[in-house]
Structures are given as C-alpha cells and as structure tokens.
Scaffold this motif. Sequence first.
Motif, PDB file in Angstrom:
ATOM      1  N   VAL A 146      41.169  20.951  31.676  1.00  0.00           N
ATOM      2  CA  VAL A 146      40.197  21.547  30.772  1.00  0.00           C
ATOM      3  C   VAL A 146      38.937  20.698  30.853  1.00  0.00           C
ATOM      4  N   TYR A 147      37.803  21.350  31.092  1.00  0.00           N
ATOM      5  CA  TYR A 147      36.522  20.660  31.220  1.00  0.00           C
ATOM      6  C   TYR A 147      35.608  21.081  30.087  1.00  0.00           C
ATOM      7  N   GLY A 148      34.835  20.123  29.594  1.00  0.00           N
ATOM      8  CA  GLY A 148      33.885  20.447  28.541  1.00  0.00           C
ATOM      9  C   GLY A 148      33.301  19.199  27.916  1.00  0.00           C
ATOM     10  N   ILE A 149      32.875  19.357  26.680  1.00  0.00           N
ATOM     11  CA  ILE A 149      32.327  18.256  25.892  1.00  0.00           C
ATOM     12  C   ILE A 149      33.145  18.186  24.612  1.00  0.00           C
ATOM     13  N   THR A 167      33.479  25.198  20.544  1.00  0.00           N
ATOM     14  CA  THR A 167      34.299  26.109  21.331  1.00  0.00           C
ATOM     15  C   THR A 167      35.419  25.348  22.035  1.00  0.00           C
ATOM     16  N   VAL A 168      35.132  24.154  22.494  1.00  0.00           N
ATOM     17  CA  VAL A 168      36.155  23.309  23.106  1.00  0.00           C
ATOM     18  C   VAL A 168      37.199  22.938  22.056  1.00  0.00           C
ATOM     19  N   LYS A 169      36.761  22.632  20.847  1.00  0.00           N
ATOM     20  CA  LYS A 169      37.697  22.298  19.766  1.00  0.00           C
ATOM     21  C   LYS A 169      38.629  23.474  19.468  1.00  0.00           C
ATOM     22  N   LYS A 170      38.104  24.698  19.496  1.00  0.00           N
ATOM     23  CA  LYS A 170      38.943  25.885  19.291  1.00  0.00           C
ATOM     24  C   LYS A 170      40.007  25.973  20.383  1.00  0.00           C
ATOM     25  N   ALA A 171      39.588  25.702  21.613  1.00  0.00           N
ATOM     26  CA  ALA A 171      40.536  25.732  22.734  1.00  0.00           C
ATOM     27  C   ALA A 171      41.610  24.656  22.559  1.00  0.00           C
ATOM     28  N   PHE A 172      41.201  23.440  22.195  1.00  0.00           N
ATOM     29  CA  PHE A 172      42.173  22.361  21.942  1.00  0.00           C
ATOM     30  C   PHE A 172      43.188  22.802  20.890  1.00  0.00           C
ATOM     31  N   MET A 210      25.269  22.210  30.543  1.00  0.00           N
ATOM     32  CA  MET A 210      24.898  23.615  30.677  1.00  0.00           C
ATOM     33  C   MET A 210      26.049  24.448  31.257  1.00  0.00           C
ATOM     34  N   ILE A 211      27.111  23.787  31.713  1.00  0.00           N
ATOM     35  CA  ILE A 211      28.260  24.520  32.237  1.00  0.00           C
ATOM     36  C   ILE A 211      28.984  25.158  31.051  1.00  0.00           C
ATOM     37  N   LYS A 212      29.247  26.444  31.162  1.00  0.00           N
ATOM     38  CA  LYS A 212      29.929  27.144  30.077  1.00  0.00           C
ATOM     39  C   LYS A 212      31.253  26.449  29.799  1.00  0.00           C
ATOM     40  N   ARG A 213      31.562  26.314  28.511  1.00  0.00           N
ATOM     41  CA  ARG A 213      32.749  25.554  28.152  1.00  0.00           C
ATOM     42  C   ARG A 213      33.538  26.218  27.032  1.00  0.00           C
ATOM     43  N   PRO A 214      34.813  25.873  26.991  1.00  0.00           N
ATOM     44  CA  PRO A 214      35.517  25.069  27.972  1.00  0.00           C
ATOM     45  C   PRO A 214      35.716  25.846  29.275  1.00  0.00           C
ATOM     46  N   LEU A 215      35.954  25.091  30.311  1.00  0.00           N
ATOM     47  CA  LEU A 215      36.309  25.657  31.607  1.00  0.00           C
ATOM     48  C   LEU A 215      37.738  25.204  31.865  1.00  0.00           C
ATOM     49  N   ILE A 216      38.628  26.161  32.032  1.00  0.00           N
ATOM     50  CA  ILE A 216      40.040  25.851  32.263  1.00  0.00           C
ATOM     51  C   ILE A 216      40.386  26.272  33.680  1.00  0.00           C
ATOM     52  N   GLU A 217      40.908  25.313  34.434  1.00  0.00           N
ATOM     53  CA  GLU A 217      41.339  25.588  35.810  1.00  0.00           C
ATOM     54  C   GLU A 217      42.791  26.035  35.814  1.00  0.00           C
TER      55      GLU A 217
END
Length: 116
Positions: free
Chosen positions: A4-7, A12-17, A89-96
């Motif tokens: 998972v990539y982000g800040i 939005t990353v916190k929601k994903a976490f 500026m990369i849309k996040r989170p980015l999940i591979e």
Amino acid sequence: MLNVYGIKNCNTVKKAFNWLNAHKIEYTFHDYKKEPAEEKQLIAWQKLIPWESLINKKGTTWKKLNPEQQAAVVDEKSAREILLAHNSMIKRPLIELENELILGFDEQLYTEKLLK
C-alpha cells in the motif's frame, strides 16, 4: 501480502488502513514522504493503468502548480516527471495486486478484489 502506497496522514489512506485492519488483511505500507516512488515503479504502474489515473488533480499539490505546469502533463513521460517531483500528487492510496492496481478508497471494490 499487499503493498500500500500513500501518505500516512492522508484521510483516504486512513480509511483504507481501517478497512484492511478490520478485515485482517496484511499489508506493507510505503510512505511517499519516507520512501519516494521511483521511476521504475511509475513505469510499472503506468503499464497497468492509464497515466491520467495516477494523478490526483483534486489535491492541493496539483492545484499549486501553475497553469503552464499543469498543461505540460500530456503523456506518460511528462506525468512520470511531475509525479517523481511531487510524489504527493500520486492518487492514494495505491494498492498493488498481482498485475492490477487499486487507486483510492472504494469499499465495494476492496471487497470484490481483496476478499476473495
């Protein structure tokens, strides 16, 4: 295990976490502030999704660019250059996933893709 990539402090990353943790899905988090995305990653990601999708045009980093800088982002190469200079500026989170990426937080999409 997912990457998972982000800040870390991005809402939005916190929601994903929260979603990943609630569903007991293991992941490794890569914080752009500590581990900036590299060109080879961006090239690999651009092979999986259109370059336009990687750019978060709703965020403050994009909005802080002057109109000439924004207008100069016209293809994969120029998108890569601006994203390397401004990882936030990369849309996040980015999940591979295997041969696929998930951008942003979408509970329904997470359920379809991650709870197989």
